[in-house]
Design a protein around this motif. Structure first.
Motif, PDB file in Angstrom:
ATOM      1  N   GLY A   1      71.580  51.489 186.019  1.00 51.18           N
ATOM      2  CA  GLY A   1      71.835  52.719 186.759  1.00 51.18           C
ATOM      3  C   GLY A   1      70.653  53.669 186.726  1.00 51.18           C
ATOM      4  O   GLY A   1      69.494  53.262 186.599  1.00 51.18           O
ATOM      5  N   CYS A   2      70.937  54.968 186.844  1.00 51.98           N
ATOM      6  CA  CYS A   2      69.884  55.973 186.761  1.00 51.98           C
ATOM      7  C   CYS A   2      69.306  55.943 185.350  1.00 51.98           C
ATOM      8  O   CYS A   2      70.005  56.155 184.370  1.00 51.98           O
ATOM      9  CB  CYS A   2      70.437  57.356 187.085  1.00 51.98           C
ATOM     10  SG  CYS A   2      69.188  58.664 187.091  1.00 51.98           S
ATOM     11  N   LEU A   3      68.004  55.681 185.262  1.00 58.79           N
ATOM     12  CA  LEU A   3      67.370  55.522 183.951  1.00 58.79           C
ATOM     13  C   LEU A   3      67.207  56.849 183.223  1.00 58.79           C
ATOM     14  O   LEU A   3      67.150  56.882 181.991  1.00 58.79           O
ATOM     15  CB  LEU A   3      66.000  54.861 184.123  1.00 58.79           C
ATOM     16  CG  LEU A   3      66.011  53.416 184.628  1.00 58.79           C
ATOM     17  CD1 LEU A   3      64.592  52.949 184.919  1.00 58.79           C
ATOM     18  CD2 LEU A   3      66.669  52.491 183.617  1.00 58.79           C
ATOM     19  N   ALA A   4      67.122  57.938 183.968  1.00 58.14           N
ATOM     20  CA  ALA A   4      66.844  59.242 183.367  1.00 58.14           C
ATOM     21  C   ALA A   4      67.924  59.640 182.367  1.00 58.14           C
ATOM     22  O   ALA A   4      69.117  59.633 182.689  1.00 58.14           O
ATOM     23  CB  ALA A   4      66.739  60.300 184.466  1.00 58.14           C
ATOM     24  N   ALA A   5      67.500  59.978 181.142  1.00 56.32           N
ATOM     25  CA  ALA A   5      68.401  60.407 180.072  1.00 56.32           C
ATOM     26  C   ALA A   5      69.410  59.336 179.698  1.00 56.32           C
ATOM     27  O   ALA A   5      70.399  59.603 179.023  1.00 56.32           O
ATOM     28  CB  ALA A   5      69.145  61.690 180.473  1.00 56.32           C
ATOM     29  N   ASN A   6      69.152  58.122 180.140  1.00 53.75           N
ATOM     30  CA  ASN A   6      70.032  57.008 179.858  1.00 53.75           C
ATOM     31  C   ASN A   6      69.258  55.927 179.116  1.00 53.75           C
ATOM     32  O   ASN A   6      69.480  55.684 177.942  1.00 53.75           O
ATOM     33  CB  ASN A   6      70.599  56.479 181.174  1.00 53.75           C
ATOM     34  CG  ASN A   6      71.406  55.210 181.016  1.00 53.75           C
ATOM     35  OD1 ASN A   6      72.012  54.989 179.979  1.00 53.75           O
ATOM     36  ND2 ASN A   6      71.400  54.361 182.027  1.00 53.75           N
ATOM     37  N   ARG A   7      68.305  55.324 179.807  1.00 55.79           N
ATOM     38  CA  ARG A   7      67.457  54.311 179.191  1.00 55.79           C
ATOM     39  C   ARG A   7      66.054  54.830 178.883  1.00 55.79           C
ATOM     40  O   ARG A   7      65.333  54.227 178.116  1.00 55.79           O
ATOM     41  CB  ARG A   7      67.356  53.086 180.114  1.00 55.79           C
ATOM     42  CG  ARG A   7      68.675  52.358 180.339  1.00 55.79           C
ATOM     43  CD  ARG A   7      69.056  51.536 179.140  1.00 55.79           C
ATOM     44  NE  ARG A   7      70.313  50.808 179.369  1.00 55.79           N
ATOM     45  CZ  ARG A   7      71.481  51.164 178.891  1.00 55.79           C
ATOM     46  NH1 ARG A   7      71.561  52.256 178.153  1.00 55.79           N
ATOM     47  NH2 ARG A   7      72.564  50.466 179.118  1.00 55.79           N
TER      48      ARG A   7
ATOM     49  N   GLN B   1      64.435  49.089 192.533  1.00 54.98           N
ATOM     50  CA  GLN B   1      65.239  50.212 192.059  1.00 54.98           C
ATOM     51  C   GLN B   1      66.572  50.240 192.786  1.00 54.98           C
ATOM     52  O   GLN B   1      67.587  50.639 192.216  1.00 54.98           O
ATOM     53  CB  GLN B   1      64.485  51.525 192.269  1.00 54.98           C
ATOM     54  CG  GLN B   1      65.236  52.739 191.730  1.00 54.98           C
ATOM     55  CD  GLN B   1      64.501  54.044 191.968  1.00 54.98           C
ATOM     56  OE1 GLN B   1      63.384  54.055 192.483  1.00 54.98           O
ATOM     57  NE2 GLN B   1      65.118  55.146 191.607  1.00 54.98           N
ATOM     58  N   SER B   2      66.574  49.797 194.021  1.00 44.89           N
ATOM     59  CA  SER B   2      67.824  49.763 194.784  1.00 44.89           C
ATOM     60  C   SER B   2      68.859  48.873 194.114  1.00 44.89           C
ATOM     61  O   SER B   2      70.054  49.172 194.128  1.00 44.89           O
ATOM     62  CB  SER B   2      67.561  49.264 196.213  1.00 44.89           C
ATOM     63  OG  SER B   2      66.887  50.241 196.967  1.00 44.89           O
TER      64      SER B   2
ATOM     65  N   ASN C   1      70.166  50.469 190.755  1.00 44.41           N
ATOM     66  CA  ASN C   1      71.056  51.596 191.047  1.00 44.41           C
ATOM     67  C   ASN C   1      72.274  51.191 191.880  1.00 44.41           C
ATOM     68  O   ASN C   1      73.002  52.043 192.365  1.00 44.41           O
ATOM     69  CB  ASN C   1      70.291  52.693 191.791  1.00 44.41           C
ATOM     70  CG  ASN C   1      69.424  53.521 190.872  1.00 44.41           C
ATOM     71  OD1 ASN C   1      69.711  54.674 190.589  1.00 44.41           O
ATOM     72  ND2 ASN C   1      68.346  52.923 190.395  1.00 44.41           N
ATOM     73  N   SER C   2      72.486  49.884 192.040  1.00 44.77           N
ATOM     74  CA  SER C   2      73.548  49.426 192.933  1.00 44.77           C
ATOM     75  C   SER C   2      74.916  49.378 192.277  1.00 44.77           C
ATOM     76  O   SER C   2      75.945  49.345 192.961  1.00 44.77           O
ATOM     77  CB  SER C   2      73.204  48.022 193.454  1.00 44.77           C
ATOM     78  OG  SER C   2      73.251  47.064 192.403  1.00 44.77           O
ATOM     79  N   GLY C   3      74.963  49.339 190.934  1.00 45.49           N
ATOM     80  CA  GLY C   3      76.244  49.225 190.244  1.00 45.49           C
ATOM     81  C   GLY C   3      76.842  47.841 190.348  1.00 45.49           C
ATOM     82  O   GLY C   3      78.026  47.643 190.084  1.00 45.49           O
ATOM     83  N   SER C   4      76.005  46.851 190.698  1.00 49.66           N
ATOM     84  CA  SER C   4      76.470  45.490 190.887  1.00 49.66           C
ATOM     85  C   SER C   4      76.097  44.621 189.692  1.00 49.66           C
ATOM     86  O   SER C   4      74.927  44.574 189.288  1.00 49.66           O
ATOM     87  CB  SER C   4      75.857  44.905 192.163  1.00 49.66           C
ATOM     88  OG  SER C   4      76.139  43.533 192.304  1.00 49.66           O
TER      89      SER C   4
ATOM     90  N   SER D   1      73.733  55.640 190.027  1.00 51.50           N
ATOM     91  CA  SER D   1      72.653  55.745 191.010  1.00 51.50           C
ATOM     92  C   SER D   1      71.715  56.901 190.668  1.00 51.50           C
ATOM     93  O   SER D   1      72.073  57.816 189.922  1.00 51.50           O
ATOM     94  CB  SER D   1      73.219  55.925 192.418  1.00 51.50           C
ATOM     95  OG  SER D   1      74.021  57.096 192.481  1.00 51.50           O
ATOM     96  N   CYS D   2      70.529  56.852 191.236  1.00 50.38           N
ATOM     97  CA  CYS D   2      69.463  57.822 190.974  1.00 50.38           C
ATOM     98  C   CYS D   2      69.892  59.250 191.285  1.00 50.38           C
ATOM     99  O   CYS D   2      70.332  59.552 192.400  1.00 50.38           O
ATOM    100  CB  CYS D   2      68.242  57.442 191.810  1.00 50.38           C
ATOM    101  SG  CYS D   2      66.905  58.643 191.791  1.00 50.38           S
TER     102      CYS D   2
END
Length: 410
Positions: A328-334, A314-315, A318-321, A381-382
């Motif tokens: 990124g943050c999966l919630a409400a996104n993926r 998860q790190s 959520n790193s943006g790399s 990020s989370c």
């Protein structure tokens, strides 16, 4: 295996065609119907990234790159890739995955349980409601349905739910502690059409895993469950979590070595989050140093074993790399989560409810979620690890409240 991907639900891409063909461990693509260099680059980047990380397995001529993705090529992956393009190119929010709790019952008392504190005042969802909910998730565009708990194997109708997920639309997984994953049950899951099982393992040390799970024999159940699932022909993942302390202690290394010995396909490492059983533990969350240690260890493991087990963290997502910018943050996104009692929440770790699937459709609840100020924008990020988000939403939940708490009441 060769399949043409078309995108009928994206008006701007109705002429686009991608022929996806499996060439051993490599998937090749032929793109037509667009002159956009950006679209061509994105498609090549996507498939090139997965070719670079390599396959976990091959199922009926299609490559498995992760247990969280349908195999390439397949009709389910074509649906998923359509959602990906719609999201990245046109900023349309369509979920790819859902985790559905199907029971609050569990044999264990884990110290880190994210469900601790959740209300048990209502009964678990009935089979009819669950089946209707699964269909509504598929209609929304979801291509990965994961059944969780509690312990999902405690429901006798789990296989019926799995069978309701068409493999042409989505893959289905089961998150389990493996205590009830007997040879007979593993075969039953395989016959029902499950894509794979994710088995929880907290430590490579048997005594420590048993302690964290609150039951003697928990580690032995994992070892036997992995063997039973593999013998049944299932993909097998190990799910664990990283605290600041176990990351600095290089906890991943012995777990990975054990998974390699067992023949596990993938290892998922979730960040320890202050929620549920860890709500009052300030020192469990990863800091910059422990994240670097975990990231370095995951690279070392993936280089060591090359094919399997593959480590994903998860790190990193959520790193943006690199490619992680699309995650990124999966919630409400993926993705989103539905509790065993019907609450619609952003993710399994977020104790906030946007409504009840018993009385509202999944589509209306998803639209309510993605239009909320806290979730209307993509976040790298989370959120549950973001102090500002926690201060505004989590810290305001009254003590001793039934969880998840209605966000409209904050």
């Amino acid at each position: 295996m060769r399949l043409e991907y078309r995108f009928p639900n994206i008006p701007e891409l109705k002429k686009l065609s991608i022929v996806v063909e499996n060439k051993g461990d490599i998937v090749r693509t032929v793109i037509s119907g667009t002159n956009s260099l950006w679209i061509r680059f994105l498609i090549k980047f996507y498939f090139g990234f997965h070719n670079k990380i390599g396959t976990l397995d091959n199922l009926d001529g299609s490559n498995v790159y992760s247990m969280y993705l349908p195999p390439f090529p397949s009709l389910a992956h074509a649906r998923m890739f359509e959602v990906f393009l719609s999201s990245v190119l046109f900023k349309r929010k369509i979920p790819m995955a859902v985790t559905i709790g199907i029971t609050t019952r569990c044999q264990y008392h884990c110290v880190h349980c994210s469900a601790k504190g959740r209300s048990k005042s209502r009964p678990d969802l009935s089979f009819d409601v669950l089946r209707r909910t699964v269909q509504q998730c598929l209609d929304l565009g979801v291509t990965n349905i994961t059944f969780t708990g509690g312990e999902p194997l405690l429901r006798d109708d789990l296989e019926q739910l799995i069978s309701s997920v068409s493999p042409d639309q989505a893959i289905s997984q089961v998150f389990t502690n493996a205590l009830a994953l007997t040879p007979k049950r593993a075969k039953s899951l395989k016959d029902a059409g499950v894509f794979g099982v994710q088995i929880s393992l907290d430590s490579a040390d048997p005594a420590e895993h048993d302690r964290l799970r609150g039951l003697d024999g928990a580690f032995r159940a994992v070892e036997e469950g992995v063997r039973n699932a593999l013998n049944a022909g299932l993909l097998v993942g190990i799910s664990t979590y990283a605290t600041r302390q176990n990351a600095l202690s290089h906890n991943l290394i012995p777990i990975a070595d054990l998974c390699a010995q067992w023949g596990v396909h993938e290892i998922s490492i979730f960040d320890a989050i202050k929620t549920g059983g860890l709500s009052d533990q300030e020192d469990v969350t990863l800091d910059q140093i422990s994240r670097k240690v975990l990231h370095k260890d995951s690279i070392l493991v993936n280089k060591k074993y090359q094919k399997i087990p593959r480590v994903i963290t998860q790190s990193w997502t959520n790193s943006g790399s690199g490619f992680s910018r699309f995650i990124g943050c999966l919630a409400a996104n993926r993705q989103f989560h539905i509790t065993a009692q019907g609450d619609f929440t952003p993710c399994d770790f977020t104790p906030l409810s946007f409504g009840d699937v018993r009385t509202e459709s999944v589509k209306s609840l998803w639209e309510k979620l993605i239009s909320h100020p806290a979730y209307c924008q993509h976040q790298l990020s989370c959120r549950m690890q973001d102090p500002l988000f926690r201060e505004q939403y989590i810290d305001k939940i009254p003590e001793s409240s039934d969880l998840p708490y209605a966000i409209s009441d904050l």
